[in-house]
Scaffold this motif. Structure first.
Motif, PDB file in Angstrom:
ATOM      1  N   ARG A 127       6.755   9.463  -1.286  1.00 14.90           N
ATOM      2  CA  ARG A 127       6.165   8.165  -0.970  1.00 14.90           C
ATOM      3  C   ARG A 127       4.700   8.385  -0.625  1.00 14.90           C
ATOM      4  O   ARG A 127       4.379   9.210   0.234  1.00 14.90           O
ATOM      5  CB  ARG A 127       6.866   7.498   0.224  1.00 14.90           C
ATOM      6  CG  ARG A 127       6.211   6.146   0.561  1.00 14.90           C
ATOM      7  CD  ARG A 127       6.744   5.503   1.820  1.00 14.90           C
ATOM      8  NE  ARG A 127       8.030   4.839   1.585  1.00 14.90           N
ATOM      9  CZ  ARG A 127       9.134   5.094   2.272  1.00 14.90           C
ATOM     10  NH1 ARG A 127       9.115   6.002   3.222  1.00 14.90           N
ATOM     11  NH2 ARG A 127      10.232   4.442   2.015  1.00 14.90           N
TER      12      ARG A 127
ATOM     13  N   ASN B 298       0.827  -1.204   0.000  1.00 16.74           N
ATOM     14  CA  ASN B 298       0.000   0.000   0.000  1.00 16.74           C
ATOM     15  C   ASN B 298       0.859   1.249   0.000  1.00 16.74           C
ATOM     16  O   ASN B 298       0.429   2.316   0.348  1.00 16.74           O
ATOM     17  CB  ASN B 298      -0.996  -0.011   1.171  1.00 16.74           C
ATOM     18  CG  ASN B 298      -0.285  -0.067   2.502  1.00 16.74           C
ATOM     19  OD1 ASN B 298       0.921  -0.313   2.542  1.00 16.74           O
ATOM     20  ND2 ASN B 298      -1.018   0.185   3.572  1.00 16.74           N
ATOM     21  N   CYS B 299       2.136   1.083  -0.403  1.00 16.96           N
ATOM     22  CA  CYS B 299       3.031   2.226  -0.523  1.00 16.96           C
ATOM     23  C   CYS B 299       3.539   2.323  -1.949  1.00 16.96           C
ATOM     24  O   CYS B 299       3.835   1.300  -2.576  1.00 16.96           O
ATOM     25  CB  CYS B 299       4.230   2.073   0.400  1.00 16.96           C
ATOM     26  SG  CYS B 299       3.824   2.388   2.098  1.00 16.96           S
TER      27      CYS B 299
ATOM     28  N   HIS C 128       1.066   6.837   0.652  1.00 16.63           N
ATOM     29  CA  HIS C 128       0.445   5.745   1.400  1.00 16.63           C
ATOM     30  C   HIS C 128      -1.031   5.700   1.053  1.00 16.63           C
ATOM     31  O   HIS C 128      -1.711   6.732   1.144  1.00 16.63           O
ATOM     32  CB  HIS C 128       0.594   5.964   2.915  1.00 16.63           C
ATOM     33  CG  HIS C 128       2.011   5.996   3.370  1.00 16.63           C
ATOM     34  ND1 HIS C 128       2.640   4.938   3.961  1.00 16.63           N
ATOM     35  CD2 HIS C 128       2.944   6.982   3.277  1.00 16.63           C
ATOM     36  CE1 HIS C 128       3.880   5.261   4.233  1.00 16.63           C
ATOM     37  NE2 HIS C 128       4.095   6.499   3.825  1.00 16.63           N
TER      38      HIS C 128
ATOM     39  N   SER D 298      -3.881   8.361   1.928  1.00 15.70           N
ATOM     40  CA  SER D 298      -4.018   8.757   3.329  1.00 15.70           C
ATOM     41  C   SER D 298      -3.012   9.843   3.674  1.00 15.70           C
ATOM     42  O   SER D 298      -3.335  10.828   4.302  1.00 15.70           O
ATOM     43  CB  SER D 298      -3.854   7.551   4.256  1.00 15.70           C
ATOM     44  OG  SER D 298      -2.563   7.026   4.139  1.00 15.70           O
TER      45      SER D 298
END
Lengths: 310, 250
Positions: free
Chosen positions: A260, A227-228, A262, A249
């Protein structure tokens, strides 16, 4: 299938300090189990207990179905063990030393020469058979240590930090040797080098303060969706404009233009949806990498997360 | 298996200069003492001719020489025995033996036999020196055999003490000091005398020279043999127990 190694409720105390607590695991034929942990996590103590070198304070070890405590000779006869410091006699030559080790492990004289040449060949020692161990370099000594552990063709091989002191080429050779050994018998190794586990082990056990903190089979880990995402943008916007996009998020800036992202919840289609969104924003998407939830993150989370809590 | 360990022990000993230098120094000192005794004998000979039941070569040369061999070897044994287990504990090679399918009894016996092999060589060279007397004289071979038995037992008992001491510490130096202490104590314990100037019977029994002297004088008594056997068995048993407990060390 009968496990090659089975431990149940292993505890080991050094005075008041508890080095290993309540460790239970099994090793099956054809597996390479990696014991991973920071320094002082109890990896060596665990391996020494399995090798019959250290008596557990509590709990039992079965090797190939034989209780190590009640019938140590029978149990040890199928073991090959490389301790943390290779147990070498510097005054002997490699051949003499391996012959001695093979004799100690009841290799009969008719197969002695074959066993010796095979072990030397597997560990890349064929050229140095007549040299004194004391005159060999650290890497070669380490290889002699490994050869010692496999010379009697054991079904269980225990290697305590097998690649310490080796150069990158030798590390690759030893890793392929370990994979090779793992295909026919059971191998258990300890290390604090993460890529080593990823390269060689089929299963990993992370120890932290003597306890089992994580156990997973590595193949199944690789299939988990991350999920990154790591991205690089040619025309980066302000940081808070990422969270305006649906499903994200939060975002971190790693370097100029590198971020990065998320996701809130990851499923199989999330990567393609996110990339479409990013292209439509017109920020000039140049790189888009899905970050795997690798062992490293798990390791760091376990070992530092708990320290933070204390 | 026992012989494998013993052979490795002996081989490592002779691969280092230690064994060779010990043997060389030992041989030199013994030869010196031997020649001194021989010269004394030559000086005494005219007087001995007239005597009835005069002491012979065996009394005047062999017995004192064997006594000296015992004392010199007692000084050397700690140097040889300190390596047996201590050094392996320190360098980590003992793990190899512990994880091999070999019982501790066999490990200890193998190590002990290795040391006895070295002491056997010392016995051999000193006996060869004594036997050279046969070229020009006569020896009381029965007494020589009894003396040799006594000497072997003293060395074997001392080796067992040294082996036990070497299981106690991972520092070879400490093991050597411990062996020196215990061996000298066993040698000198009966020097202590009571109020009436008489030695204690118990101390006399514990002291090694009491038993050794009987054998040197040609007296083979089972009680003396039992003393040495007890000493050897006790030390070996203690060593086995000690190594077994090493696995439990904190």
């Amino acid at each position: 299938m009968k496990p090659l190694i089975k431990t149940e409720g292993l505890y080991r105390y050094y005075g008041d300090h508890c080095a290993v607590q309540n460790l239970s695991f099994e090793l099956y034929p054809g597996e390479v189990l990696g014991l991973l942990g920071p320094n002082g996590a109890g990896k060596s103590s665990t391996l020494r207990m399995i090798a019959g070198n250290l008596a557990p304070s509590e709990g039992s070890v079965w090797i190939d179905g034989v209780d190590l405590q009640s019938d140590p000779i029978q149990a040890k006869s199928v073991l090959g063990y490389l301790p943390e410091n290779p147990p070498l006699y510097p005054e002997l030559t490699v051949d003499e030393y391996l012959r001695y080790c093979a004799r100690l492990h009841c290799v009969s004289n008719d197969v002695m020469d074959k066993a010796l040449s095979e072990a030397k060949q597997r560990c890349g020692l064929s050229e140095v058979g007549l040299r004194l161990i004391g005159n060999l370099s650290k890497g070669y000594q380490q290889r002699v240590g490994i050869a010692q552990a496999i010379v009697h063709n054991p079904t269980v091989v225990i290697l305590d930090e097998p690649t310490v002191g080796l150069d990158p080429i030798q590390i690759r050779e030893i890793r392929s040797l370990i994979c090779d050994l793992g295909s026919e018998r059971g191998v258990i190794l300890s290390t604090h080098i993460l890529p080593e586990v990823q390269a060689t082990c089929s299963r990993v056990l992370i120890l932290h303060r003597g306890e089992q903190a994580y156990a997973a089979s590595l193949q199944q880990d690789a299939h988990q969706a991350g999920n990154c995402f790591l991205i690089r943008l040619a025309k980066p916007p302000k940081l808070d404009s990422f969270t305006a996009l649906p499903g994200i998020s939060h975002a971190d800036q790693l370097a100029d233009g590198h971020y990065r992202l998320h996701l809130e919840n990851a499923d199989t289609g999330s990567a393609s949806k996110l990339s479409e969104q990013l292209v439509q924003t017109g920020w000039g998407l140049e790189e888009f990498i899905s970050e795997q939830p690798g062992l490293e993150q798990v390791f760091v989370r376990i070992t530092t997360g708990e320290q933070g809590a204390i | 298996m026992i012989l494998t360990i013993a052979a490795r022990e002996l081989r490592s000993l002779f691969l280092s200069p230690l064994a060779w230098s010990l043997l060389a120094v030992m041989q030199f000192i013994l030869a010196w003492l031997f020649l001194v005794q021989l010269e004394n004998f030559g000086r005494l000979q005219p007087r001995l001719v007239g005597m009835e039941n005069a002491p012979g070569l065996t009394d005047l040369i062999v017995v004192p020489l064997f006594g000296n061999v015992a004392i010199i070897t007692l000084l050397l044994i700690p140097l040889l025995s300190m390596r047996l287990i201590s050094e392996e504990l320190r360098s980590g090679t003992f793990n190899l033996l512990l994880s091999a399918p070999v019982s501790i009894f066999r490990i200890v016996l193998g190590k002990y036999l290795g040391l006895l092999g070295m002491l056997g060589i010392i016995l051999l060279i000193s006996t060869a020196m004594v036997l050279s007397l046969l070229a020009g004289g006569e020896l009381d071979l029965g007494r020589l055999a009894a003396g040799l038995l006594g000497l072997s037992l003293v060395l074997a008992a001392a080796a067992a003490v040294g082996l036990y001491m070497s299981t106690l510490s991972a520092q070879p130096g400490v093991a050597a000091v411990g062996s020196y202490g215990l061996l000298l104590f066993l040698w000198l314990i009966n020097l202590a005398t009571g109020a009436e100037g008489k030695g204690s019977a118990l101390f006399d029994w514990i002291a090694m020279p009491t038993h050794f002297d009987h054998l040197l004088s040609g007296l083979v008594r089972s009680s003396d043999l039992i003393y040495f056997m007890l000493c050897i068995v006790l030390c070996l048993t203690l060593s086995i127990r000690r190594i077994d407990s090493l696995r439990n060390r904190p």
